[in-house]
Design a protein around this motif. Structure first.
Motif, PDB file in Angstrom:
ATOM      1  N   ASP A  32       0.829  -1.206   0.000  1.00 52.11           N
ATOM      2  CA  ASP A  32       0.000   0.000   0.000  1.00 52.11           C
ATOM      3  C   ASP A  32       0.865   1.258   0.000  1.00 52.11           C
ATOM      4  O   ASP A  32       1.920   1.301   0.656  1.00 52.11           O
ATOM      5  N   THR A 196      -1.281   5.802  -4.004  1.00 48.70           N
ATOM      6  CA  THR A 196      -2.328   5.127  -4.772  1.00 48.70           C
ATOM      7  C   THR A 196      -3.635   5.018  -3.989  1.00 48.70           C
ATOM      8  O   THR A 196      -4.643   4.594  -4.524  1.00 48.70           O
ATOM      9  N   THR A 197      -3.598   5.386  -2.710  1.00 49.67           N
ATOM     10  CA  THR A 197      -4.792   5.398  -1.857  1.00 49.67           C
ATOM     11  C   THR A 197      -4.731   6.625  -0.965  1.00 49.67           C
ATOM     12  O   THR A 197      -3.640   7.040  -0.554  1.00 49.67           O
ATOM     13  N   TYR A 209     -10.131   6.320  -0.026  1.00 48.06           N
ATOM     14  CA  TYR A 209     -10.426   6.584  -1.435  1.00 48.06           C
ATOM     15  C   TYR A 209      -9.302   6.002  -2.288  1.00 48.06           C
ATOM     16  O   TYR A 209      -8.123   6.070  -1.924  1.00 48.06           O
ATOM     17  N   GLU A 210      -9.672   5.480  -3.435  1.00 51.91           N
ATOM     18  CA  GLU A 210      -8.669   4.990  -4.376  1.00 51.91           C
ATOM     19  C   GLU A 210      -8.037   6.172  -5.091  1.00 51.91           C
ATOM     20  O   GLU A 210      -8.721   7.084  -5.535  1.00 51.91           O
ATOM     21  N   GLU A 590      -8.965  -1.981 -15.310  1.00 49.50           N
ATOM     22  CA  GLU A 590      -7.767  -2.421 -14.600  1.00 49.50           C
ATOM     23  C   GLU A 590      -6.622  -2.669 -15.576  1.00 49.50           C
ATOM     24  O   GLU A 590      -5.467  -2.329 -15.304  1.00 49.50           O
TER      25      GLU A 590
END
Length: 602
Positions: A32, A196-197, A209-210, A590
């Motif tokens: 993450d 990224t998050t 949130y993404e 994706e």
């Protein structure tokens, strides 16, 4: 991905201040990259202390994977004054507890590369930390973290005291580093470049949130559009932020088309951030034709030459960014323009109508015995900003002081709140020239957005020195660089040109050498040749077309569902088709994102 940290129904508060976090459950995986945002005082640093287990929750529990190596940079740290750079960076005393007993230390060459990247090339490994500035000590501590391998790196405001080049280097370093990352920062460009998050700490909880800052702004605006129609003023500000993101530098517009379409639907009726021509006319009316004229100016800071025979003009309505490394002389130049120092040679001519306000990096003395509203009204009860007049209370609200905080004694304010009060007192004086030295220090992202919104309609001249890349690109129309050789260099390419000059990397859209354009050359260090990159871009376009077709198919199915709402058999059939289409679209999105990450910029 494997889970490494869990927060299970965690609550935390501090005495009379009340709860900051209530019933928060979060999970952190080993890959993450999370940016933490929120208002000053919302609990961001508290969340980091819970993640590192340096503080225990009042309720709930925090669990770590066995043998998890955590390295973290707190906002406040203490280094022994007799310690050397080598002691801090390669020693164990400061980091032993969080990092464990076993380490593989980087060699001196690796340490030197990190110190150079953080703008500390002038330091030797045997330099004592005692005489260093607070910013230098913080960068040494950051270097101590970066030379180590860690499963989880947690950074609280790592970009503080870094110049534009240092922030750029840190972003690239973290992108190439293995392990999980959690970072609290107000630097919005950094959030977009690295994370990224996004975790938003608000209302005693944490919303996930993404994506980075841009994606968070879009998701947040959409959430408020649906659920909070009463917050019209804030919504308009967020929509304006999105308009800027969409119209900003090319790097921001290379987002998936299917995400851009959603943003365009929100900003269809939003004008550009500012009407430059109208502001120029208003500024000329207020300032005349002359603001600052430097004629063959020489300027020193001690023995160091800042300007050597420099001729430069700043006119009415100009919005100028000053770029340079720490110590290059940005503050000294602003102090010259503010009249706080004199040139060592040549002439500085200041227009007769200039009323300059200088926001220094230091917190000016504020009347601690007054309350916030009284401190603003001490300067002015009503303020004209562009074509609108607002009260002192309304101006304070723009800077995050709601009705409750208006009556808080100035002496009880946090550092970030005092910085906000300092700035709004300057604006209350209705200057026509703003000289801003690192104005983003201690300000949260919401306050920064509000400040930028206010400056959009401000009819005057702005000269700003900042390491905040987002602010510079948002507020300034031109950029000048100080490179330590006595010159003040115009940079038509802005920050990209500055970084190209200081790092040797080509600016976006430029070719370093003819060989770089050859079809067999790797593209931008990605391992992808130019021919492969061209094919990948074709594949990217094909995937976008597929997403567009699936969106049309999804819309048609939704129309059919509405038309056959009473036919339960038909609804079940259409719903199954809709589920399949959405799954297919998600799969292609994706694939688009994965391919987009591999393609070099340019």
């Amino acid at each position: 991905m494997a889970n490494i940290v869990n927060l299970d129904r965690v609550s935390k508060g501090y005495g009379a201040a009340g709860p900051l976090l209530t019933d928060v459950s979060l999970g952190l995986d080993d890959a993450d990259r999370i940016g933490v945002v929120g208002l000053n005082g919302a609990g961001k640093s508290t969340l980091l202390r819970l993640l590192t287990r340096t503080e225990d929750p009042d309720d709930g529990r925090v669990t770590h994977r066995r043998d998890l190596r955590v390295a973290w940079l707190p906002q406040n740290l203490t280094l022994k004054p007799d310690a050397t750079v080598r002691d801090v960076v390669l020693g164990t005393e400061w980091l032993a507890e969080s990092m464990g007993a076993e380490h593989e230390w980087a060699g001196d060459a690796g340490v030197r590369a990190i110190l150079d990247g953080l703008g500390m090339a002038h330091l030797g490994l045997d330099a004592p930390v005692g005489p260093m500035s607070g910013g230098e000590r913080r960068r040494v501590a950051l270097a101590a973290l970066l030379v180590r391998d860690a499963d989880l790196l947690i950074l609280d405001e790592p970009t503080n005291h870094l110049d534009v080049g240092g922030v750029d280097w840190l972003a690239r370093h973290l992108l190439g580093r293995k392990g999980a990352l959690v970072v609290v920062t107000h630097d919005r460009w950094f959030l977009d470049a690295v994370c990224t998050t996004t975790w938003e700490v608000a209302d005693q909880t944490v919303h996930a949130y993404e994506g980075g800052y841009a994606a968070w702004i879009l998701a947040r605006a959409e959430r408020e559009r649906v659920a909070a129609a009463t917050e019209a003023r804030r919504q308009n500000l967020l929509r304006k932020e999105i308009a800027w993101l969409r119209r900003g530098p090319p790097a921001r517009t290379s987002k998936p088309k299917f995400r851009i379409d959603a943003a365009n639907a929100l900003i269809a009726d939003v004008p550009p951030p500012r009407d430059t021509m109208s502001l120029q006319r208003l500024a000329t009316a207020r300032l005349g034709k002359q603001v600052y004229d430097l004629e063959q100016v020489r300027l020193h800071a001690g023995p160091k030459t800042i300007l050597d025979d420099v001729t430069w003009q700043v006119g009415p309505g100009d919005r100028v960014a000053i770029l340079g490394a720490n110590g290059a002389g940005k503050t000294t130049l602003l102090r010259l323009l503010a009249g706080l120092t004199r040139p060592d040679g040549g002439r500085l001519i200041t227009g007769s109508t200039v009323r300059a306000a200088f926001l220094s990096q230091e917190l000016a003395e504020l009347p601690s015995e007054l309350r916030v509203l009284e401190a603003v009204e001490e300067v002015a009860r009503r303020v004209r900003l562009g074509d609108r007049e607002i009260s002192a209370a309304q101006l304070a609200e723009v800077f995050g002081f709601d009705d409750r905080r208006l009556w808080t004694p100035v002496g009880d304010l946090s550092g970030g709140e005092r910085r906000r009060l300092q700035m709004l007192r300057l604006l209350a004086g209705e200057p026509n020239v703003l000289l801003l030295d690192e104005p983003t220090n201690d300000l949260d992202t919401d306050t920064l957005a509000a400040l930028e919104d206010l400056l959009d309609s401000w009819p005057g001249t702005i000269v700003v020195a900042s390491h905040d890349r987002y602010l510079i690109e948002r507020v300034a129309d031109s950029a000048y660089g100080l490179f330590g050789d006595g010159r003040l260099v115009h940079l038509p390419g802005g920050i990209d040109e500055y970084l190209a000059r200081t790092t040797g990397r080509p600016a976006p859209g430029r070719t370093a050498t003819p060989a770089a354009a050859a079809t067999t050359a790797p593209a931008d260090g990605t391992g992808m040749s130019a021919a492969e990159a061209r094919q990948a871009r074709k594949d990217l376009a094909r995937l976008e077309r597929q997403v567009g077709k699936l969106e049309q198919k999804e819309a048609a199915l939704l129309d059919q569902l509405a038309a056959n709402a009473t036919d339960y058999g038909k609804v079940a059939e259409l719903d199954a088709q809709l589920t399949q289409v959405r799954a297919e679209r998600e799969q292609i999105e994706e694939a688009w994102l994965a391919l987009a990450d591999e393609i070099p910029a340019g």
